[in-house]
Motif scaffolding. Structure first.
Motif, short mmCIF file in Angstrom:
data_model
loop_
_atom_site.label_atom_id
_atom_site.label_comp_id
_atom_site.label_asym_id
_atom_site.label_seq_id
_atom_site.Cartn_x
_atom_site.Cartn_y
_atom_site.Cartn_z
N PHE A 153 -2.55 -49.94 79.96
CA PHE A 153 -3.40 -50.39 81.07
C PHE A 153 -3.76 -49.89 82.17
CE2 PHE A 153 -1.05 -54.46 79.22
CZ PHE A 153 -1.95 -54.49 78.40
N GLY A 154 -3.18 -48.47 82.33
CA GLY A 154 -3.48 -47.67 83.42
C GLY A 154 -3.57 -48.15 84.87
N LEU A 155 -4.82 -47.85 85.40
CA LEU A 155 -4.93 -48.40 86.84
C LEU A 155 -4.86 -49.72 87.02
CD1 LEU A 155 -7.18 -45.54 88.63
CD2 LEU A 155 -4.69 -45.86 88.89
N HIS A 172 -4.65 -58.80 94.31
CA HIS A 172 -5.91 -58.87 93.65
C HIS A 172 -5.76 -59.37 92.21
CE1 HIS A 172 -8.61 -56.29 96.29
NE2 HIS A 172 -8.16 -57.39 96.98
N PRO A 173 -4.94 -60.29 91.93
CA PRO A 173 -4.46 -60.71 90.47
C PRO A 173 -5.68 -61.13 89.53
CG PRO A 173 -4.14 -62.56 91.90
CD PRO A 173 -4.35 -61.56 92.84
N GLU A 174 -6.79 -61.49 90.38
CA GLU A 174 -8.07 -61.80 89.43
C GLU A 174 -8.72 -60.56 88.71
OE1 GLU A 174 -9.31 -60.48 93.40
OE2 GLU A 174 -7.84 -62.02 92.65
N THR A 175 -8.29 -59.34 89.38
CA THR A 175 -8.96 -58.13 88.75
C THR A 175 -8.01 -57.66 87.56
OG1 THR A 175 -9.60 -57.53 91.02
CG2 THR A 175 -9.51 -55.79 89.60
N LYS A 176 -6.93 -58.16 87.51
CA LYS A 176 -6.01 -57.84 86.46
C LYS A 176 -6.15 -58.64 85.07
CE LYS A 176 -2.69 -56.36 89.67
NZ LYS A 176 -1.17 -56.00 90.01
N ILE A 177 -7.12 -59.62 85.15
CA ILE A 177 -7.36 -60.44 83.96
C ILE A 177 -7.92 -59.53 82.75
CG2 ILE A 177 -8.98 -62.22 83.15
CD1 ILE A 177 -8.72 -63.44 86.03
N ALA A 178 -8.38 -58.56 83.17
CA ALA A 178 -8.89 -57.46 81.96
C ALA A 178 -7.79 -57.12 81.03
CB ALA A 178 -9.58 -56.33 82.45
N ILE A 179 -6.59 -57.15 81.54
CA ILE A 179 -5.48 -56.90 80.67
C ILE A 179 -5.36 -57.85 79.38
CG2 ILE A 179 -3.05 -57.37 80.37
CD1 ILE A 179 -2.77 -55.78 83.27
N ASN A 180 -5.93 -59.21 79.52
CA ASN A 180 -5.90 -60.07 78.58
C ASN A 180 -6.96 -59.50 77.34
OD1 ASN A 180 -4.25 -61.58 79.84
ND2 ASN A 180 -5.89 -63.17 80.73
N PRO A 212 -14.16 -39.67 89.68
CA PRO A 212 -13.25 -41.01 90.17
C PRO A 212 -14.27 -41.73 90.87
CG PRO A 212 -12.49 -39.42 91.50
CD PRO A 212 -13.61 -38.71 90.54
N VAL A 213 -15.00 -42.49 90.12
CA VAL A 213 -16.10 -43.53 91.11
C VAL A 213 -16.24 -44.48 89.96
CG1 VAL A 213 -17.38 -41.72 92.31
CG2 VAL A 213 -18.11 -42.49 89.88
N GLY A 214 -16.82 -45.89 90.83
CA GLY A 214 -16.99 -46.87 90.10
C GLY A 214 -15.58 -48.00 90.01
N ILE A 215 -16.03 -49.29 89.65
CA ILE A 215 -15.16 -50.14 89.13
C ILE A 215 -14.73 -50.37 87.76
CG2 ILE A 215 -16.03 -51.61 91.14
CD1 ILE A 215 -17.53 -53.32 89.41
N ILE A 216 -13.68 -51.25 87.76
CA ILE A 216 -13.46 -51.60 86.20
C ILE A 216 -14.43 -51.45 85.31
CG2 ILE A 216 -11.76 -52.93 84.53
CD1 ILE A 216 -10.02 -53.39 86.91
N ALA A 217 -15.34 -52.25 85.63
CA ALA A 217 -16.63 -52.73 84.35
C ALA A 217 -17.44 -51.40 84.27
CB ALA A 217 -17.39 -53.80 84.92
N THR A 218 -17.39 -50.45 85.02
CA THR A 218 -18.23 -49.10 85.12
C THR A 218 -17.76 -48.50 83.86
OG1 THR A 218 -18.31 -48.95 87.65
CG2 THR A 218 -18.80 -47.31 86.30
N ASN A 219 -16.41 -48.55 83.66
CA ASN A 219 -16.10 -47.99 82.52
C ASN A 219 -16.63 -48.66 80.92
OD1 ASN A 219 -13.95 -46.07 83.40
ND2 ASN A 219 -13.35 -47.98 84.42
N LEU A 220 -16.96 -49.80 81.03
CA LEU A 220 -17.64 -50.36 80.12
C LEU A 220 -18.80 -49.62 79.79
CD1 LEU A 220 -17.61 -53.04 78.01
CD2 LEU A 220 -18.72 -54.07 79.94
N TYR A 221 -19.62 -49.48 80.59
CA TYR A 221 -20.97 -48.86 80.27
C TYR A 221 -20.63 -47.28 79.93
CZ TYR A 221 -22.36 -52.87 82.68
OH TYR A 221 -22.39 -54.22 83.21
N CYS A 222 -19.60 -46.67 80.32
CA CYS A 222 -19.29 -45.28 80.20
C CYS A 222 -18.86 -45.29 78.82
CB CYS A 222 -18.11 -44.80 81.31
SG CYS A 222 -17.63 -43.19 81.08
N ALA A 223 -18.03 -46.11 78.32
CA ALA A 223 -17.48 -46.52 76.98
C ALA A 223 -18.48 -46.47 75.71
CB ALA A 223 -16.49 -47.24 76.76
N GLU A 224 -19.63 -47.40 76.37
CA GLU A 224 -20.74 -47.54 75.48
C GLU A 224 -21.53 -46.25 75.04
OE1 GLU A 224 -23.44 -50.31 77.28
OE2 GLU A 224 -22.23 -52.22 76.33
N GLU A 225 -21.82 -45.39 76.24
CA GLU A 225 -22.38 -44.03 76.02
C GLU A 225 -21.72 -43.17 75.20
OE1 GLU A 225 -24.82 -41.48 79.21
OE2 GLU A 225 -22.72 -41.20 79.31
N THR A 226 -20.27 -43.11 75.40
CA THR A 226 -19.47 -42.20 74.67
C THR A 226 -19.58 -42.57 72.97
OG1 THR A 226 -18.14 -41.46 76.25
CG2 THR A 226 -17.08 -41.29 74.16
#
Length: 483
Positions: A59-61, A70-78, A396-410
């Motif tokens: 789960f990295g960062l 900020h426990p609500e941000t960690k929900i992505a772990i699920n 190193p920019v963006g929030i967790i969700a930014t990686n979603l769009y980044c992954a889509e492109e890759t």
């Protein structure tokens, strides 16, 4: 003819109609890695994905970077856990690329290798005194209070004086300030590391200075994070009235950006409220200091080798066109005395052998996630089967969700390359990886091992009325995984 020679190199390397499975290895188990795995699994029914990480925990960062309050941000772990338990996905922790495995070896074993190991180093200021004791990067401090095993033995001195200086005014800087200033009774019910909570309970820090080169209109933070720190109990906000003065150029920036205008309004309102309230000696203080840049760190006369303050140069803003303003030094200086300095000036990715790397930008050169080995004019020669995602790809920019769009492109690039023809050569994939790790006596931690760590941490947390009590040493983590 394709624009990128990459298509040429990957041509006939992959095949969507091939009966052979597609073997994919993702290096890094943070958001970028898991989002990439999820999208590969959905896009390619014949793909098997192995995720490797140097840490025994996934789960990295999300685990080591997100603030404990900020426990609500960690929900992505699920969501990431569901991906890891997919029948065509495997997680292998405690596997270090560069020492346990070489990049060239992974490329021999897998059709596709995606590097998503993020940024595990820091930018430097390059000013005198930067190596003095008591100066830390914000990353080190964040990993310390989040129980990262590399920094659990860090011992920041929070007792020497009542003042801490944070260089930078982004969201990471606000996170660090909030942890230093928030009542520990509130932090006690989070998953903050035990050693950090103990140190904060004994902390003498009562004043935190957030230093920014530019003004309040240009502060690189978000309104959500700002509102949270402004809402800390018994906290006095200090901002010089002169720092809140705006120029026509500032007005133009706010006109073009509602976010910048909102941040300026929040800061102005907080400063006005503070001026009306009576000073309370028991209150902690958060000072927003604008138009200052660090010139050098001051060494203590009493404790040689230790920081005792920061020498700051006053700045003014100069327009460089396109509505942008940069900070320029004025030659006027002032000091702030402190016992600890935290540099929140940015993370930096690190290169590995065999990987093209842009040291100036701190990223792997790429075209839509395809790793570029050489560029000539508008033609980019890329490495067949090698891709990047996340901070290693874009910085190193963006929030967790930014990686979603980044992954889509890759993953889109991977799919395009697959459609153009797939390697008929077979790859060993997981089987080859297991043989290599066994041969080198690497004690890998599978996802089932992480589940044992997870269960132990949660059980220990119940005893402390916390969501979990993190295991913070390599020894304890590996022992729990093997139990």
């Amino acid at each position: 003819m394709s624009r990128y020679l990459a298509r040429y190199l990957v041509s006939r390397c992959f095949s969507s109609v091939s009966s052979r499975p597609l073997h994919v290895c993702i290096v890094g188990s943070g958001p970028a890695g898991f989002y990439t795995a999820d999208k590969v699994l959905k896009a390619h029914e014949g793909a098997h994905v192995d995720i490797i990480d140097r840490l025994p925990t996934p789960f990295g960062l999300v685990r080591s970077g997100v603030a404990p309050d900020h426990p609500e941000t960690k929900i992505a772990i699920n969501q990431f856990s569901r991906v890891a338990q997919h029948d065509r996905c495997s997680f292998y922790g405690n596997v270090k690329l560069g020492s346990d495995l070489l990049l060239s070896e992974l490329r021999d074993l897998y059709h596709v290798v995606v590097l998503a190991y993020g940024a595990e180093s820091d930018k430097d200021l390059g000013i005198p005194g930067e190596s003095l004791s008591g100066i830390y990067s914000a990353r080190e401090f964040v990993w310390w209070y989040n129980g990262h095993p590399d920094y659990s033995s860090l011992k920041p001195d929070l007792k020497r004086s009542d003042t801490a200086v944070i260089l930078g005014q982004g969201n990471v800087a606000l996170d660090v300030a909030r942890i230093l200033l928030r009542p520990t009774t509130e932090l006690a019910s989070t998953d903050i590391a035990r050693h950090a909570l103990s140190a904060l309970e004994e902390s003498s820090i009562r004043k935190v200075y957030l230093i920014g080169r530019r003004g309040p209109v240009q502060a690189a933070l978000t309104a959500k994070e700002l509102r949270e720190v402004l809402g800390i109990k018994n906290l006095q906000i200090r901002i010089k009235e002169t720092d809140l003065s705006v120029t026509p150029a500032d007005e133009e920036e706010m006109k073009n950006s509602r976010a910048r205008k909102r941040i300026y309004e929040l800061l102005s309102k907080a400063a006005a409220a503070a001026r009306k309230s009576e000073a309370d000696p028991d209150q902690r203080e958060l000072h927003f200091v604008f138009f200052r840049q660090p010139d050098r760190f001051l060494e203590s006369d009493e404790r040689r080798g230790h920081v005792s303050g920061v020498n700051l140069e006053k700045t003014i803003l100069e327009s460089v066109g396109s509505g942008k303003q940069i900070a320029v030094g004025t030659g006027e200086f002032e000091d702030i005395n402190c016992s600890i300095v935290l540099k929140a000036i940015g993370y930096k990715s690190v290169p590995i052998n065999g990987l093209p790397f842009d040291h100036k930008k701190g990223v792997v050169p790429n075209v839509r996630g395809r790793v570029v080995s050489h560029t000539s004019g508008d033609i980019s020669l890329t490495e067949p089967g090698l891709y990047v995602c996340g901070w290693l790809k874009r910085g190193p920019v963006g929030i967790i969700a930014t990686n979603l769009y980044c992954a889509e492109e890759t993953v889109g690039s991977i799919s395009e390359d697959i459609e153009e023809g797939v390697c008929n050569s077979s790859k060993a994939g997981s089987k080859g990886l297991m043989q290599l790790l066994e041969k080198r006596k690497v004690k890998k931690v599978e996802f089932s091992g992480w589940q044992k760590i997870d269960a132990k941490e949660k059980q220990m947390g119940i005893e402390k009325n916390k969501p979990r009590e993190k295991l913070v040493t390599w020894e304890d983590l590996l022992a729990a995984a093997a139990n």
